[in-house]
Design an enzyme around this catalytic site. Structure first.
Site: not given
Ligand code: ATP
Ligand code: MG
Length: 678
Positions: A36-37, A215-216, A246, A604
């Site tokens: 995504k990032t 983002d996020e 998330q 992670r």
């Protein structure tokens, strides 16, 4: 390559589709580690390539850490330093920009102070003491979180308008208003208000930023969504990226609904789904998927990875938290040495700040470099706060909290009685302490020595305020000279128990001055002067550390702070009932959010994941028994190897035969030692 790191060949089909879609609303919905990032940063680089002016590009993130990471990634992808002209910031600093320009429209003076969390606590504590009845009690932390929730949701703080918390809330708002100060939540509330109520302000900003990226996005709350809606105008060139699994800031009012109902806010969005995970191996993803599927209300996703991976996930039963920490430190030390791996490859993830202490201790004893993220921040250190308070007074003396913090430190003959009198007089006259101190009706009450002391102080503040705010001034140099003039180092030394402590504190001051100097060197920042520096500090300090990439060593980090990051080798510790899930969540019924935290933790890891739980934990020097987390019971064990600490000590680190033999030998030796001990 002219475009540095950016090329379409590094993207998969849906990623490329998203990168090429620059007009209209775009929702990128994807699981952890699906790029995504990477996709949004490439998309921003593509904007520049397509001729969109970098100044018109805005990217908003939720934390400072995420903003600085994204800025770095973008600058690496955009040719000719154009990345520096874009605005990459958090919601809060975006709102500061809006307010610095237009807060006067809301009846504030343009120079407002931003209260950090500790200043906020100070004020709320004082108000509770003032308003609480004899047997009434209210924890400042609780009051602040209730106030914050009320503001973010736009609802009253309590059903009872006469309750203590309602009273404190009212007084808190009044006091801030009087001092021309705002807190973090006000930044959003007021920015939204000024944008909504003033068409020209709104048009200025929607013109200023033609392309907006968030983002996020799963972490945005209602208020942040409102701000976005004010800024993003037709044809709605907004791209949001997020993963509903998330969303871990429900306690700050984050609304999964923003992502689940995106189309309600921006019409007819294009939706891109990313499902291929590039970060983790199959065992790690399988484990994460098998846990998160126990959550209700989520957008179903199929996460998969091409990397099969050889390593199973280890789940280790530890006798206690001391053994857990010792084991991790020993193992990292050994792997780093044997496999010649950098310490930055490793991370230890935990749910609560308190858990880092034992791990830190074990790292320290082995001289393993480490950095703590999400724990006590540099800016909470007393001497740093003192200096920041001084600097704040220099740009905004009306700020009572900071003024009172420094008014007599170092001691300059302004006694507590004088200070109390100034406070009560100022409250009565409804003005700030700074204003009151300059009134003759106040100074006439003082003896000649006290009056002299007050006048000298006022002259000092005035002199340096002018210097600090002069056009083109080198404020770092002025700060240094100022601290010397007031004898700050001697003052610091007198407060310290030994030279070691003094060195450490002085070091803190020096690095603050260094920060100031760095700020002064950057043309873009310099133009906002000392005021801009203090804004940055207020926004960074009480939130999370943004220089994770600058520091070296094993990363000890909270699950909240770890979001968006990745590490080859992850230790997820303290998987016990009451820790993860946190005991508060059991009462508040927020188990789903804890499960998402567990999911964030597991995802992670890139190559190797070690999870552990302890059967006892030491607290206040007493041993408490612990139960393994419910999340372990519900997770599929296909790729999990369950072992005890004794067993794992006998397991080799790699796959090679020689290591196997070595491990067997070790195990044998340990067996013999065990007999000896008995
Ligand atoms: P999170 O949900 O944790 O925020 P994310 O979806 O933002 O993760 P990224 O951090 O962008 O994911 O990417 C995860 C990893 O996968 C990074 O190391 C990234 O470089 C890599 N990656 C992403 N897309 C690709 C691709 N198409 N090819 C190769 N590697 C990729
Ligand atoms: Mg990300």
């Amino acid at each position: 390559m002219a475009d540095h790191g950016f090329s379409f060949s590094q993207l998969n089909d849906p990623q490329r589709d998203a990168v090429k879609t620059l007009g209209g609303p775009l929702l990128i919905l994807a699981g952890a580690g699906t790029g995504k990032t990477r996709t949004v940063t490439a998309r921003i680089a593509n904007m520049v390539r397509e001729g969109i002016a970098p100044e018109k590009v805005l990217a908003v993130t939720f934390t400072n850490k995420a903003a600085s990471e994204m800025r770095e990634r973008i600058e690496g992808m955009v040719a000719g330093g154009k990345g520096a002209d874009m605005t990459v910031c958090t919601f809060h600093s975006l709102c500061v920009r809006v307010l610095r320009q237009s807060i006067d429209r809301l009846g504030y003076k343009p120079k407002f102070a931003i209260y950090t969390a500790s200043e906020q606590t100070g004020l709320v504590r004082r108000l509770i003491n003032k308003y609480a009845g004899k047997d009434e009690n209210l924890e400042p932390g609780l009051a602040i979180s209730l106030i914050s929730q009320a503001k973010n949701k736009g609802i009253p703080v309590s059903d009872d308008a006469d309750s203590l918390v309602s009273e404190v809330y009212r007084a808190y708002e009044e006091e801030k208003r009087l001092l021309n100060a705002v807190d973090f939540d006000d930044l959003l509330v007021l920015a939204e208000k000024v944008l909504r109520e003033h068409k020209d302000v709104r048009e200025y900003w929607s013109e200023r930023f033609s392309h907006v990226t968030v983002d996020e996005f799963q972490d945005t709350n209602k208020l942040q969504m409102d701000v976005l809606q004010q800024i993003v105008a037709h044809p709605y060139n907004i791209c949001v990226v997020g993963d509903d699994d998330q969303s871990i800031y429900g306690w700050r009012g984050a609304e999964i609904a923003n992502i689940l109902n995106f189309e309600r806010f921006f019409p007819n969005p294009k939706v891109v789904k990313l499902e291929e995970n590039y970060r983790s191996t199959t065992p790690i993803l399988h484990t994460a998927n098998s846990s998160i599927k126990h959550n209700a209300n989520r957008r179903e996703k199929k996460l998969w990875s091409r990397m099969l991976g050889d390593d199973k996930i280890r789940l280790i039963a530890m006798p206690g938290d001391f053994e857990e920490a010792e084991f991790i430190a020993d193992e990292i030390f050994e792997i780093a040495a044997v496999q010649k791996r950098p310490y930055e490859d490793f991370a230890v993830l935990f749910r609560t700040n308190a858990q880092s202490r034992s791990v830190e201790q074990s790292m320290r004893e082995r001289k393993i470099p480490y950095r703590v993220i999400g724990g006590q921040s540099f800016f909470d250190r007393r001497e740093v706060k003192d200096v920041l308070a001084y600097l704040s007074v220099m740009v905004h003396a009306e700020d009572d909290i900071n003024l009172l913090r420094i008014i007599n430190s170092p001691a300059r003959g302004i006694s507590k009685t004088t200070i109390d009198l100034a406070i009560s007089d100022s409250r009565e006259a409804r003005c700030t302490v700074w204003e009151m101190m300059q009134e003759s009706m106040f100074t006439d009450q003082l003896g000649s020595r006290a009056r002299n002391a007050v006048e000298t102080f006022i002259a000092l503040v005035k002199q340096y305020s002018e210097e600090f705010q002069a056009v083109g001034v080198k404020y770092a140099d002025v700060a240094e000279r100022f601290l010397e003039e007031i004898g700050f180092e001697d003052f610091l030394e007198r407060q310290c128990k030994n030279t070691e402590e003094f060195d450490k504190r002085r070091e803190g001051i020096h690095s603050l001055i260094e920060d100031l100097r760095r700020h002064q060197k950057e043309p873009k920042k310099r133009k906002h002067g000392l005021r801009g520096f203090l804004d940055d500090m207020a926004l960074n300090g009480d939130r999370d550390d943004d220089d994770i990439t600058k520091q070296k060593g094993v990363c000890l980090i909270t699950l909240h702070a770890a979001k968006g990051l990745e590490f080859p080798d992850v230790y997820l510790v303290g998987l016990e009932q009451g820790i993860l899930p946190h005991k508060r969540s059991l009462v508040e019924g927020t188990l789903d959010e804890e499960r998402r935290l567990f999911y964030v933790g597991v995802t992670r890891a890139m190559k190797r994941l070690t999870m552990s739980f302890c059967s006892t934990r030491k607290k206040w020097n007493e041993l408490h028994a612990c139960e393994p987390s419910v999340f372990l019971a519900e997770t599929d064990k296909k790729y999990i190897e369950e072992v005890t600490l004794e067993q794992v000590h006998g397991v080799p680190l790699g796959d090679s035969d020689s290591e196997d033999e070595f491990a067997n030998m070790l195990a044998m030796l340990e067996g013999i030692e065990g007999v000896d001990d008995d």
